[in-house]
Design an enzyme around this catalytic site. Structure first.
Site, PDB file in Angstrom:
ATOM      1  N   HIS A  61      -2.145   2.867   4.776  1.00  0.00           N
ATOM      2  CA  HIS A  61      -1.461   2.197   5.622  1.00  0.00           C
ATOM      3  C   HIS A  61      -2.276   2.483   6.957  1.00  0.00           C
ATOM      4  O   HIS A  61      -1.978   3.357   7.485  1.00  0.00           O
ATOM      5  CB  HIS A  61      -0.112   2.723   5.639  1.00  0.00           C
ATOM      6  N   CYS A 117      -2.018  -1.910   1.002  1.00  0.00           N
ATOM      7  CA  CYS A 117      -1.068  -1.415  -0.037  1.00  0.00           C
ATOM      8  C   CYS A 117      -0.739  -2.433  -1.237  1.00  0.00           C
ATOM      9  O   CYS A 117      -1.726  -2.595  -2.167  1.00  0.00           O
ATOM     10  CB  CYS A 117       0.384  -0.835   0.621  1.00  0.00           C
ATOM     11  N   GLU A 177      -1.868   1.243   9.865  1.00  0.00           N
ATOM     12  CA  GLU A 177      -1.258   0.943  11.199  1.00  0.00           C
ATOM     13  C   GLU A 177      -0.529   2.234  11.612  1.00  0.00           C
ATOM     14  O   GLU A 177      -0.166   2.089  12.869  1.00  0.00           O
ATOM     15  CB  GLU A 177       0.233  -0.231  10.920  1.00  0.00           C
TER      16      GLU A 177
END
Length: 397
Positions: A369, A285, A371
């Site tokens: 992102h 990011c 995750e």
């Protein structure tokens, strides 16, 4: 609260919350969350789940989030789905706009009513708004600055709110990282959540990763720990000498809010020094944008940004399409990338750059992102890629 009656005798409940845009547009609704006034840039998020993770993501600092999905809060809130590392810290997000009123929680993991959770975190909100219409406005005109106000009495100084909204600074040029970064160095060993067990603890690590905290999320750190890394988090203001004193096998550049060019004034020299030492580097990011700036590219403000857990991204090396979580209002201008920065991923929504890899240094980054907090797990492989990069560097040392 006093209801309003029009000439036909029809009675409408009196609004207890307002969203006042910088152009003077006033959107009425009903208040929820904290009482008071807050301001920020209005963006829309298309995720259907994960509202707690979204509202505690430091990357949303300075923004008011409009959820396009109408039913938000119906599974309540808990202490596990929070992404801000410091649980006591105020949320970076400035406000929330919903279509439907919050219902009583219906989920076995719920620890509190979502409205109470918003109050405790100081987040001002309103509901009863046509969020699809607001989204269409943002798509047409871009992300506006606005003031969000909640008063149970329904009494507002609208002229003052309009003046405040009109006078807000643009996101361009704002360095918001100092408000969300850690104030001191700390270790991280918590691993990912497992069904019916909760979060775990890392075993014996194979690598030491130093994470530069521009507004890092908990689950990113968990996945690094889960991949066999000892993780040390340092403030965004850390110098290259402070980073190198920790003897890292790899350096991680975290997500975060604001204009990357503004943060880059102090972050880029550190990243360049790390790259010059051939230390494996992974950015997510804002960290992706920082890596781009460090190799000489430029970043640009996006018209409406990318915010949601359903964004398709194509891996240019494999041809595979991943469904990803995104949250950014700036992007790397791919046309300005130097020859040693190879585009690796592209957004299938608008063709904007979503990843790069350096050809002369062990470094790569992605705009989204991976995750999955919230969102799909399609991109977890990137943490394994980072570990493989550190393995290779260690073997050749």
């Amino acid at each position: 609260m006093t209801d309003r009656q029009d000439e036909s005798g029809w009675t409408d409940p009196k609004p207890t919350a307002l969203l006042v845009l910088a152009d003077g547009t006033v959107i009425e609704g009903f208040g929820l969350g904290a009482d008071g006034i807050a301001d920020g840039e209005v963006c829309f998020n298309t995720a259907m789940t994960g509202y707690q993770e979204i509202l505690t993501d430091p990357s949303y600092a300075g923004q008011i989030i409009t959820f396009t999905f109408p039913h938000i809060g119906n599974v309540g809130a808990n202490d596990e789905d929070i992404e801000t590392v410091n649980m006591a810290a105020a949320s970076g997000v400035r406000g929330v706009v919903l279509k439907a009123a919050i219902t009583s929680p219906s989920n076995y993991r719920s620890g509190s009513h979502f409205d109470l959770w918003l109050k405790r975190r100081g987040i001002v909100g309103l509901c009863g708004v046509d969020t699809r219409a607001l989204t269409a406005l943002i798509r047409e005109k871009g992300m506006p600055n606005a003031v969000i106000a909640h008063a149970p009495s329904g009494e507002f100084d609208i002229d003052a709110l309009k003046r405040r909204a009109a006078g807000l600074p643009l996101m361009d040029g704002l360095d918001l990282v100092p408000g969300v970064t850690s104030s001191q160095r700390y270790p991280w060993s918590e691993t990912i959540w497992e069904w019916d067990e909760g979060y775990g603890t890392a075993g014996e690590p194979r690598f030491h990763v130093v994470a530069l905290d521009y507004g890092v999320k908990r689950n990113i750190l968990r996945l690094l720990a889960n991949a066999g890394c000892k993780v040390t988090v340092v403030p965004a203001s850390a110098t290259v000498d402070e980073v190198m004193a920790l003897k890292p096998d790899g350096v991680f550049l975290s997500n975060g809010p604001g204009d990357p060019a503004a943060t880059g004034t102090y972050a880029v020299p550190v990243i360049r020094a790390v790259l010059d030492r051939q230390i494996p580097t992974f950015g997510i990011c804002l960290g992706h944008q920082m890596l781009g700036l460090a190799v000489g590219a430029r970043t640009m403000k996006m018209h409406q940004g990318h915010h949601g857990a359903n964004h398709p991204v194509k891996d240019l090396d494999t041809g595979k399409v991943e469904i990803t979580s995104m949250n950014h209002g700036f992007a790397v201008d791919e046309a300005t990338l130097p020859v040693n920065a190879r585009p690796t991923h592209v957004s299938l929504f608008d063709g904007s750059n979503a990843g790069i890899a350096l050809t002369d240094k062990p470094a790569f980054s992605v705009q989204y992102h991976p995750e999955a907090s919230p969102g799909p797990m399609d991109s977890h492989y990137l943490f394994d890629r980072f570990v493989a990069m550190m393995e290779k560097a260690k073997a050749s040392a």
